[in-house]
Design an enzyme around this catalytic site. Structure first.
Site, short mmCIF file in Angstrom:
data_model
loop_
_atom_site.label_atom_id
_atom_site.label_comp_id
_atom_site.label_asym_id
_atom_site.label_seq_id
_atom_site.Cartn_x
_atom_site.Cartn_y
_atom_site.Cartn_z
N GLY A 69 -46.10 -8.51 -16.52
CA GLY A 69 -46.29 -8.95 -17.46
C GLY A 69 -46.60 -10.51 -17.57
O GLY A 69 -46.72 -11.54 -17.94
N TYR B 282 -41.49 -17.48 -19.75
CA TYR B 282 -40.69 -16.97 -19.76
C TYR B 282 -40.47 -15.67 -18.52
O TYR B 282 -39.96 -15.98 -17.01
CB TYR B 282 -39.92 -16.05 -20.61
CG TYR B 282 -39.81 -17.28 -21.85
CD1 TYR B 282 -38.95 -18.76 -21.41
CD2 TYR B 282 -39.88 -16.68 -23.15
CE1 TYR B 282 -38.60 -18.53 -22.72
CE2 TYR B 282 -39.23 -17.81 -24.12
CZ TYR B 282 -39.05 -18.51 -23.95
OH TYR B 282 -38.35 -19.89 -24.76
N ASP C 180 -51.13 -2.26 -16.62
CA ASP C 180 -52.23 -2.02 -18.26
C ASP C 180 -51.04 -2.09 -19.16
O ASP C 180 -51.07 -0.21 -18.60
CB ASP C 180 -53.93 -1.84 -18.67
CG ASP C 180 -54.25 -2.35 -19.91
OD1 ASP C 180 -52.78 -2.07 -20.49
OD2 ASP C 180 -55.33 -2.50 -19.86
N ALA C 181 -50.05 -1.75 -19.18
CA ALA C 181 -48.84 -1.32 -20.22
C ALA C 181 -49.50 -0.24 -21.57
O ALA C 181 -48.78 0.63 -21.96
CB ALA C 181 -48.12 -2.57 -19.99
N SER D 223 -41.93 -8.34 -19.08
CA SER D 223 -42.12 -9.34 -20.76
C SER D 223 -43.37 -9.19 -20.68
O SER D 223 -44.59 -10.57 -20.51
CB SER D 223 -41.81 -10.65 -18.84
OG SER D 223 -42.11 -11.73 -19.12
N LEU D 224 -43.86 -8.76 -21.83
CA LEU D 224 -45.19 -8.88 -22.16
C LEU D 224 -45.51 -8.36 -23.56
O LEU D 224 -44.71 -7.45 -23.97
CB LEU D 224 -46.09 -7.65 -21.40
CG LEU D 224 -45.67 -6.19 -21.08
CD1 LEU D 224 -46.04 -5.50 -22.08
CD2 LEU D 224 -45.70 -5.41 -19.34
N TYR E 264 -38.14 -12.19 -30.02
CA TYR E 264 -38.05 -13.03 -30.73
C TYR E 264 -37.70 -12.87 -32.26
O TYR E 264 -37.84 -11.89 -32.75
CB TYR E 264 -39.78 -13.00 -31.04
CG TYR E 264 -40.55 -14.42 -31.85
CD1 TYR E 264 -39.54 -15.49 -31.58
CD2 TYR E 264 -41.79 -14.87 -32.38
CE1 TYR E 264 -40.47 -16.95 -31.52
CE2 TYR E 264 -41.92 -15.59 -33.42
CZ TYR E 264 -40.90 -16.85 -32.82
OH TYR E 264 -41.38 -18.01 -33.64
N TYR F 180 -46.73 -15.37 -37.34
CA TYR F 180 -47.28 -14.29 -36.64
C TYR F 180 -46.95 -12.61 -36.97
O TYR F 180 -45.90 -11.78 -37.33
CB TYR F 180 -45.13 -14.77 -35.79
CG TYR F 180 -45.00 -13.85 -34.45
CD1 TYR F 180 -46.00 -14.28 -33.32
CD2 TYR F 180 -44.45 -12.55 -34.95
CE1 TYR F 180 -45.87 -13.60 -32.30
CE2 TYR F 180 -44.05 -11.68 -33.39
CZ TYR F 180 -44.12 -12.04 -32.34
OH TYR F 180 -44.37 -11.79 -31.00
N LYS G 141 -41.81 -6.19 -32.46
CA LYS G 141 -40.38 -7.08 -32.02
C LYS G 141 -39.34 -6.61 -32.60
O LYS G 141 -38.47 -6.19 -31.96
CB LYS G 141 -40.34 -7.95 -31.72
CG LYS G 141 -41.47 -8.96 -31.38
CD LYS G 141 -40.80 -9.17 -29.82
CE LYS G 141 -42.14 -9.98 -29.33
NZ LYS G 141 -42.31 -9.93 -27.97
N ALA H 221 -50.44 -17.68 -22.99
CA ALA H 221 -50.29 -16.33 -24.32
C ALA H 221 -50.08 -17.24 -25.43
O ALA H 221 -50.38 -17.14 -26.32
CB ALA H 221 -49.30 -16.13 -23.45
#
Length: 393
Positions: free
Chosen positions: A98, A105, A162-163, A209-210, A261, A271, A279, A313
Protein backbone atom coordinates in the site's frame (compact mmCIF):
# COMPACT_ATOMS: atom_id res chain seq x y z
CA UNK A 1 27.82 -18.37 80.07
CA UNK A 2 29.32 -14.89 80.11
CA UNK A 3 27.84 -12.06 78.00
CA UNK A 4 31.13 -11.80 76.12
CA UNK A 5 30.94 -15.50 75.13
CA UNK A 6 27.28 -15.16 74.11
CA UNK A 7 28.18 -12.23 71.88
CA UNK A 8 31.06 -14.21 70.38
CA UNK A 9 28.79 -17.14 69.58
CA UNK A 10 26.23 -14.78 68.07
CA UNK A 11 28.88 -13.31 65.81
CA UNK A 12 30.01 -16.78 64.75
CA UNK A 13 26.40 -17.82 63.97
CA UNK A 14 25.76 -14.71 61.92
CA UNK A 15 29.03 -15.20 60.02
CA UNK A 16 28.11 -18.84 59.34
CA UNK A 17 24.69 -17.82 58.08
CA UNK A 18 26.20 -15.33 55.64
CA UNK A 19 28.72 -17.96 54.51
CA UNK A 20 25.86 -20.39 53.78
CA UNK A 21 23.98 -17.76 51.79
CA UNK A 22 27.11 -16.95 49.84
CA UNK A 23 27.77 -20.61 49.05
CA UNK A 24 24.15 -21.07 48.00
CA UNK A 25 24.36 -18.06 45.68
CA UNK A 26 27.58 -19.41 44.20
CA UNK A 27 25.93 -22.78 43.73
CA UNK A 28 23.00 -21.25 41.82
CA UNK A 29 25.31 -19.07 39.78
CA UNK A 30 27.49 -22.06 38.93
CA UNK A 31 24.48 -24.14 37.99
CA UNK A 32 23.16 -21.27 35.86
CA UNK A 33 26.41 -20.93 33.91
CA UNK A 34 27.07 -24.68 33.75
CA UNK A 35 23.64 -25.34 32.29
CA UNK A 36 23.81 -22.67 29.65
CA UNK A 37 25.32 -25.31 27.36
CA UNK A 38 27.66 -24.74 24.49
CA UNK A 39 25.29 -23.72 21.71
CA UNK A 40 26.26 -20.64 19.74
CA UNK A 41 23.15 -18.71 20.79
CA UNK A 42 23.75 -19.38 24.49
CA UNK A 43 27.41 -18.44 24.19
CA UNK A 44 26.41 -15.16 22.56
CA UNK A 45 23.91 -14.58 25.35
CA UNK A 46 26.58 -15.23 28.00
CA UNK A 47 28.98 -12.84 26.26
CA UNK A 48 26.30 -10.14 26.00
CA UNK A 49 25.42 -10.59 29.67
CA UNK A 50 29.08 -10.22 30.63
CA UNK A 51 29.32 -7.03 28.56
CA UNK A 52 26.34 -5.58 30.39
CA UNK A 53 27.84 -6.59 33.73
CA UNK A 54 30.98 -4.64 32.87
CA UNK A 55 28.79 -1.67 32.03
CA UNK A 56 26.87 -2.04 35.28
CA UNK A 57 23.55 -2.57 33.43
CA UNK A 58 23.11 -6.32 33.61
CA UNK A 59 19.82 -7.75 34.90
CA UNK A 60 19.78 -8.70 38.58
CA UNK A 61 20.06 -12.23 39.98
CA UNK A 62 17.61 -14.68 38.45
CA UNK A 63 15.83 -17.06 40.75
CA UNK A 64 15.10 -20.50 39.33
CA UNK A 65 11.61 -21.88 39.90
CA UNK A 66 11.81 -25.34 38.52
CA UNK A 67 14.19 -25.35 35.58
CA UNK A 68 17.33 -23.62 34.50
CA UNK A 69 15.72 -23.09 31.09
CA UNK A 70 13.07 -20.87 32.63
CA UNK A 71 15.77 -18.86 34.39
CA UNK A 72 17.68 -18.42 31.15
CA UNK A 73 14.50 -17.28 29.39
CA UNK A 74 13.84 -14.58 31.99
CA UNK A 75 17.41 -13.30 31.84
CA UNK A 76 17.39 -13.37 28.05
CA UNK A 77 14.06 -11.48 27.90
CA UNK A 78 15.49 -8.88 30.26
CA UNK A 79 18.51 -8.51 28.02
CA UNK A 80 16.26 -8.11 24.97
CA UNK A 81 14.28 -5.42 26.76
CA UNK A 82 17.41 -3.48 27.67
CA UNK A 83 18.60 -3.56 24.10
CA UNK A 84 15.24 -2.64 22.59
CA UNK A 85 16.51 0.67 21.28
CA UNK A 86 19.13 -1.14 19.20
CA UNK A 87 16.78 -3.74 17.76
CA UNK A 88 18.51 -5.76 15.03
CA UNK A 89 16.26 -7.13 12.27
CA UNK A 90 19.08 -7.96 9.87
CA UNK A 91 18.06 -10.89 7.68
CA UNK A 92 14.35 -10.24 8.14
CA UNK A 93 12.16 -9.46 5.12
CA UNK A 94 9.31 -6.96 5.45
CA UNK A 95 6.60 -6.56 2.82
CA UNK A 96 4.57 -3.36 3.11
CA UNK A 97 1.45 -3.36 0.94
CA UNK A 98 0.00 0.00 0.00
CA UNK A 99 2.92 2.43 -0.22
CA UNK A 100 2.55 4.94 -3.05
CA UNK A 101 4.34 8.02 -1.67
CA UNK A 102 6.55 9.20 1.18
CA UNK A 103 3.86 10.87 3.28
CA UNK A 104 1.81 8.01 4.73
CA UNK A 105 1.96 5.58 7.60
CA UNK A 106 3.20 2.76 5.37
CA UNK A 107 6.32 4.77 4.53
CA UNK A 108 6.94 5.57 8.19
CA UNK A 109 6.66 1.89 9.11
CA UNK A 110 9.06 0.95 6.31
CA UNK A 111 11.62 3.48 7.60
CA UNK A 112 11.50 2.16 11.15
CA UNK A 113 11.95 -1.41 9.92
CA UNK A 114 14.82 -0.30 7.69
CA UNK A 115 16.42 1.52 10.64
CA UNK A 116 16.45 -1.83 12.42
CA UNK A 117 18.11 -3.56 9.47
CA UNK A 118 15.19 -5.32 7.77
CA UNK A 119 15.04 -5.79 4.02
CA UNK A 120 12.18 -3.65 2.67
CA UNK A 121 9.99 -4.68 -0.24
CA UNK A 122 6.72 -2.96 -1.09
CA UNK A 123 3.53 -3.46 -3.05
CA UNK A 124 2.14 -0.48 -5.00
CA UNK A 125 -1.15 0.03 -6.83
CA UNK A 126 -0.43 -0.45 -10.58
CA UNK A 127 -1.86 2.89 -11.79
CA UNK A 128 0.67 4.82 -9.66
CA UNK A 129 3.55 2.34 -9.87
CA UNK A 130 5.51 4.27 -12.50
CA UNK A 131 5.13 7.60 -10.70
CA UNK A 132 6.19 6.06 -7.39
CA UNK A 133 9.30 4.35 -8.76
CA UNK A 134 10.32 7.55 -10.53
CA UNK A 135 9.83 9.56 -7.34
CA UNK A 136 12.05 7.17 -5.39
CA UNK A 137 15.00 8.09 -7.57
CA UNK A 138 14.56 11.86 -7.25
CA UNK A 139 17.03 13.80 -5.13
CA UNK A 140 14.13 15.78 -3.69
CA UNK A 141 13.03 12.65 -1.80
CA UNK A 142 16.42 11.93 -0.23
CA UNK A 143 15.40 13.62 3.01
CA UNK A 144 12.30 11.42 3.25
CA UNK A 145 14.50 8.34 2.76
CA UNK A 146 17.14 9.35 5.31
CA UNK A 147 17.60 6.85 8.14
CA UNK A 148 18.86 7.47 11.65
CA UNK A 149 22.47 6.77 10.70
CA UNK A 150 22.36 9.24 7.82
CA UNK A 151 22.14 6.61 5.08
CA UNK A 152 19.20 6.44 2.65
CA UNK A 153 16.54 3.75 2.95
CA UNK A 154 16.81 1.21 0.17
CA UNK A 155 13.66 -0.41 -1.12
CA UNK A 156 14.91 -3.73 -2.43
CA UNK A 157 12.01 -4.23 -4.82
CA UNK A 158 8.64 -2.70 -5.72
CA UNK A 159 5.89 -5.09 -6.79
CA UNK A 160 2.71 -4.04 -8.57
CA UNK A 161 -0.22 -5.01 -6.32
CA UNK A 162 -3.96 -4.57 -6.65
CA UNK A 163 -5.37 -6.09 -3.47
CA UNK A 164 -8.88 -6.18 -4.95
CA UNK A 165 -7.90 -9.34 -6.84
CA UNK A 166 -6.71 -12.64 -5.37
CA UNK A 167 -5.77 -14.59 -8.51
CA UNK A 168 -5.45 -13.75 -12.24
CA UNK A 169 -8.88 -15.23 -12.96
CA UNK A 170 -10.45 -12.53 -10.76
CA UNK A 171 -9.25 -9.65 -12.95
CA UNK A 172 -12.10 -8.39 -15.17
CA UNK A 173 -11.60 -7.51 -18.80
CA UNK A 174 -12.06 -3.77 -18.25
CA UNK A 175 -9.08 -3.79 -15.88
CA UNK A 176 -6.93 -5.88 -18.19
CA UNK A 177 -7.52 -3.42 -21.04
CA UNK A 178 -7.34 -0.28 -18.89
CA UNK A 179 -4.57 2.09 -19.99
CA UNK A 180 -3.60 2.66 -16.35
CA UNK A 181 -2.66 -1.03 -16.13
CA UNK A 182 -0.88 -1.14 -19.48
CA UNK A 183 2.44 -2.99 -19.33
CA UNK A 184 1.80 -4.23 -15.80
CA UNK A 185 1.04 -7.83 -14.98
CA UNK A 186 1.38 -10.22 -12.05
CA UNK A 187 -0.41 -7.77 -9.72
CA UNK A 188 -2.90 -10.06 -7.97
CA UNK A 189 -2.20 -11.08 -4.38
CA UNK A 190 -1.29 -14.67 -5.21
CA UNK A 191 0.99 -13.62 -8.07
CA UNK A 192 2.84 -11.22 -5.76
CA UNK A 193 3.23 -14.00 -3.16
CA UNK A 194 4.65 -16.28 -5.86
CA UNK A 195 7.13 -13.62 -7.00
CA UNK A 196 8.28 -12.86 -3.46
CA UNK A 197 8.68 -16.57 -2.73
CA UNK A 198 10.93 -16.85 -5.77
CA UNK A 199 12.90 -13.69 -4.91
CA UNK A 200 13.26 -14.00 -1.13
CA UNK A 201 11.80 -17.33 -0.04
CA UNK A 202 9.94 -15.83 2.91
CA UNK A 203 8.28 -12.79 4.49
CA UNK A 204 8.87 -12.19 8.21
CA UNK A 205 6.74 -9.05 8.53
CA UNK A 206 3.57 -8.34 6.59
CA UNK A 207 2.13 -4.81 6.71
CA UNK A 208 -1.36 -4.12 5.35
CA UNK A 209 -1.34 -0.37 4.72
CA UNK A 210 -4.02 0.02 2.11
CA UNK A 211 -7.64 1.10 1.86
CA UNK A 212 -9.94 2.36 -0.84
CA UNK A 213 -13.58 3.41 -0.90
CA UNK A 214 -14.74 4.69 -4.28
CA UNK A 215 -17.72 6.42 -2.63
CA UNK A 216 -15.97 7.60 0.54
CA UNK A 217 -17.34 11.15 0.13
CA UNK A 218 -20.94 9.89 0.17
CA UNK A 219 -22.94 9.45 3.39
CA UNK A 220 -23.74 5.83 4.19
CA UNK A 221 -27.40 6.49 3.35
CA UNK A 222 -26.38 7.40 -0.19
CA UNK A 223 -23.80 4.65 -0.70
CA UNK A 224 -24.51 2.07 -3.40
CA UNK A 225 -24.16 -1.66 -2.88
CA UNK A 226 -21.32 -1.68 -5.38
CA UNK A 227 -19.45 1.11 -3.60
CA UNK A 228 -19.99 -0.46 -0.16
CA UNK A 229 -18.75 -3.88 -1.25
CA UNK A 230 -15.78 -2.35 -3.07
CA UNK A 231 -14.69 -0.60 0.15
CA UNK A 232 -14.99 -3.85 2.10
CA UNK A 233 -13.18 -5.86 -0.57
CA UNK A 234 -10.11 -3.66 -0.88
CA UNK A 235 -9.92 -2.33 2.68
CA UNK A 236 -10.87 -5.39 4.75
CA UNK A 237 -11.08 -8.67 2.85
CA UNK A 238 -7.67 -7.97 1.34
CA UNK A 239 -6.16 -8.56 4.80
CA UNK A 240 -7.86 -11.97 5.01
CA UNK A 241 -6.60 -12.90 1.55
CA UNK A 242 -3.06 -11.72 2.29
CA UNK A 243 -2.83 -13.70 5.53
CA UNK A 244 -4.23 -16.76 3.69
CA UNK A 245 -1.62 -16.52 0.97
CA UNK A 246 1.41 -15.11 2.76
CA UNK A 247 0.95 -17.32 5.82
CA UNK A 248 2.60 -20.39 4.24
CA UNK A 249 5.82 -18.45 3.51
CA UNK A 250 6.00 -16.70 6.89
CA UNK A 251 8.33 -18.32 9.45
CA UNK A 252 6.92 -19.21 12.84
CA UNK A 253 7.12 -16.08 14.96
CA UNK A 254 6.31 -13.83 12.00
CA UNK A 255 3.97 -10.90 12.43
CA UNK A 256 1.18 -9.11 10.56
CA UNK A 257 -0.21 -5.64 11.19
CA UNK A 258 -2.86 -3.55 9.50
CA UNK A 259 -4.01 0.06 9.90
CA UNK A 260 -7.46 0.95 11.17
CA UNK A 261 -9.23 4.15 12.22
CA UNK A 262 -11.50 5.23 15.07
CA UNK A 263 -14.42 5.26 12.59
CA UNK A 264 -14.50 1.50 13.14
CA UNK A 265 -16.27 2.14 16.45
CA UNK A 266 -17.29 5.82 16.48
CA UNK A 267 -19.36 7.86 14.05
CA UNK A 268 -17.07 10.10 11.97
CA UNK A 269 -19.14 12.35 9.66
CA UNK A 270 -17.50 12.67 6.26
CA UNK A 271 -15.90 9.23 6.35
CA UNK A 272 -18.52 7.50 4.25
CA UNK A 273 -18.99 5.10 1.40
CA UNK A 274 -18.91 2.10 3.74
CA UNK A 275 -15.35 2.82 4.90
CA UNK A 276 -16.31 2.89 8.58
CA UNK A 277 -17.87 -0.55 8.11
CA UNK A 278 -14.73 -1.79 6.37
CA UNK A 279 -12.56 -0.66 9.29
CA UNK A 280 -14.89 -2.42 11.73
CA UNK A 281 -14.53 -5.59 9.65
CA UNK A 282 -10.77 -5.18 9.66
CA UNK A 283 -10.61 -5.05 13.46
CA UNK A 284 -12.98 -8.00 13.86
CA UNK A 285 -11.05 -10.06 11.32
CA UNK A 286 -7.80 -9.22 13.14
CA UNK A 287 -9.05 -11.05 16.22
CA UNK A 288 -10.21 -14.11 14.28
CA UNK A 289 -7.08 -14.25 12.14
CA UNK A 290 -4.93 -13.99 15.26
CA UNK A 291 -6.43 -17.27 16.43
CA UNK A 292 -6.58 -19.10 13.10
CA UNK A 293 -3.21 -17.99 11.71
CA UNK A 294 -1.66 -18.29 15.17
CA UNK A 295 -2.59 -21.95 15.40
CA UNK A 296 -1.90 -22.79 11.77
CA UNK A 297 1.27 -20.80 11.07
CA UNK A 298 2.50 -19.61 14.47
CA UNK A 299 2.27 -15.95 13.43
CA UNK A 300 0.76 -12.93 15.20
CA UNK A 301 -1.88 -10.57 13.77
CA UNK A 302 -2.58 -7.10 15.17
CA UNK A 303 -3.95 -3.77 13.98
CA UNK A 304 -3.15 -0.15 14.78
CA UNK A 305 -6.00 2.34 15.08
CA UNK A 306 -4.11 5.41 13.95
CA UNK A 307 -5.14 9.02 14.36
CA UNK A 308 -5.67 11.34 11.39
CA UNK A 309 -2.66 12.16 9.19
CA UNK A 310 -2.52 14.49 6.21
CA UNK A 311 -1.22 11.92 3.76
CA UNK A 312 -1.79 12.22 0.05
CA UNK A 313 -4.47 9.53 0.13
CA UNK A 314 -6.34 11.10 3.07
CA UNK A 315 -6.20 14.53 1.46
CA UNK A 316 -8.06 13.13 -1.55
CA UNK A 317 -11.21 12.51 0.52
CA UNK A 318 -12.24 16.12 -0.08
CA UNK A 319 -14.14 18.54 2.11
CA UNK A 320 -16.44 21.53 2.21
CA UNK A 321 -14.28 23.90 0.18
CA UNK A 322 -12.80 25.73 3.15
CA UNK A 323 -10.98 22.71 4.63
CA UNK A 324 -10.58 19.10 3.62
CA UNK A 325 -11.99 16.27 5.70
CA UNK A 326 -8.55 15.31 6.96
CA UNK A 327 -7.63 18.89 7.91
CA UNK A 328 -10.74 19.16 10.09
CA UNK A 329 -10.04 15.72 11.58
CA UNK A 330 -6.51 16.79 12.52
CA UNK A 331 -7.71 20.07 14.04
CA UNK A 332 -10.30 18.20 16.10
CA UNK A 333 -7.76 15.63 17.27
CA UNK A 334 -5.17 18.18 18.37
CA UNK A 335 -7.82 20.12 20.30
CA UNK A 336 -9.61 17.20 21.93
CA UNK A 337 -7.13 14.34 22.33
CA UNK A 338 -5.84 13.36 25.76
CA UNK A 339 -2.34 14.63 24.97
CA UNK A 340 -3.48 17.64 22.95
CA UNK A 341 -0.48 17.27 20.65
CA UNK A 342 0.05 16.68 16.92
CA UNK A 343 0.33 13.10 15.70
CA UNK A 344 3.20 12.32 13.35
CA UNK A 345 3.69 9.38 11.02
CA UNK A 346 6.76 8.42 13.07
CA UNK A 347 4.55 7.78 16.11
CA UNK A 348 2.76 5.04 14.22
CA UNK A 349 5.99 3.81 12.63
CA UNK A 350 7.66 3.21 16.00
CA UNK A 351 4.56 1.53 17.42
CA UNK A 352 4.37 -0.73 14.39
CA UNK A 353 8.04 -1.67 14.76
CA UNK A 354 7.37 -2.72 18.34
CA UNK A 355 4.28 -4.77 17.41
CA UNK A 356 6.07 -6.50 14.55
CA UNK A 357 9.20 -7.40 16.51
CA UNK A 358 9.77 -9.98 19.22
CA UNK A 359 9.48 -7.24 21.83
CA UNK A 360 5.73 -7.98 21.79
CA UNK A 361 5.89 -11.68 21.01
CA UNK A 362 3.03 -12.34 23.43
CA UNK A 363 0.68 -9.81 21.83
CA UNK A 364 -1.79 -10.83 19.13
CA UNK A 365 -5.39 -10.12 18.17
CA UNK A 366 -5.28 -6.60 19.56
CA UNK A 367 -6.15 -3.12 18.33
CA UNK A 368 -3.47 -0.67 19.46
CA UNK A 369 -4.57 2.96 19.53
CA UNK A 370 -1.91 5.39 18.36
CA UNK A 371 -3.91 8.62 18.31
CA UNK A 372 -2.61 10.78 21.16
CA UNK A 373 -5.38 9.39 23.33
CA UNK A 374 -8.28 10.67 21.23
CA UNK A 375 -10.09 7.33 21.51
CA UNK A 376 -10.18 7.64 25.31
CA UNK A 377 -12.11 10.92 25.33
CA UNK A 378 -15.85 10.99 25.89
CA UNK A 379 -16.41 14.73 25.37
CA UNK A 380 -15.10 17.32 22.94
CA UNK A 381 -13.24 20.03 24.80
CA UNK A 382 -14.02 22.64 22.15
CA UNK A 383 -17.76 22.21 22.60
CA UNK A 384 -19.74 25.44 23.26
CA UNK A 385 -20.93 23.70 26.43
CA UNK A 386 -17.49 24.33 27.95
CA UNK A 387 -17.10 27.90 26.76
CA UNK A 388 -15.38 30.01 29.41
CA UNK A 389 -14.08 26.99 31.32
CA UNK A 390 -10.41 26.08 31.29
CA UNK A 391 -10.73 22.33 30.66
CA UNK A 392 -6.96 21.88 30.50
CA UNK A 393 -6.58 22.29 34.26
Amino acid sequence: MTPRRVNSLAVICIAAAFACLALRSLHHAGAFVANLGSSRGEQQFRQSLQELQLQGTAPGPVRAWGSTGASIAVARDSLVGRRAMTLDLTGKVAFIAGIADTSGYGWAIAKELANAGATIIVGTWPPVLKLFTMALNKKSNDEAKKLDDGSLMEIAKVYPLDAAFDVPEDVPEDIKTNKRYAGVDGFTIQEVVDQITKDYGKVDFLVHSLANGPEVTKPLLETSRKGYLAASSTSAYSLVSMVQRFGPIMPKGGSVISLSYIAAERTIPGYGGGMSSAKAQLESDTRTLAYEAGRKYGIRVNTISAGPLKSRAASAIGGDGEKTFIERAIDYSETNSALGAPLFAENVGKSALCLLSDLTDGVTGTTLYVDMGLHAMGQSLDSPAFEGIDMAR
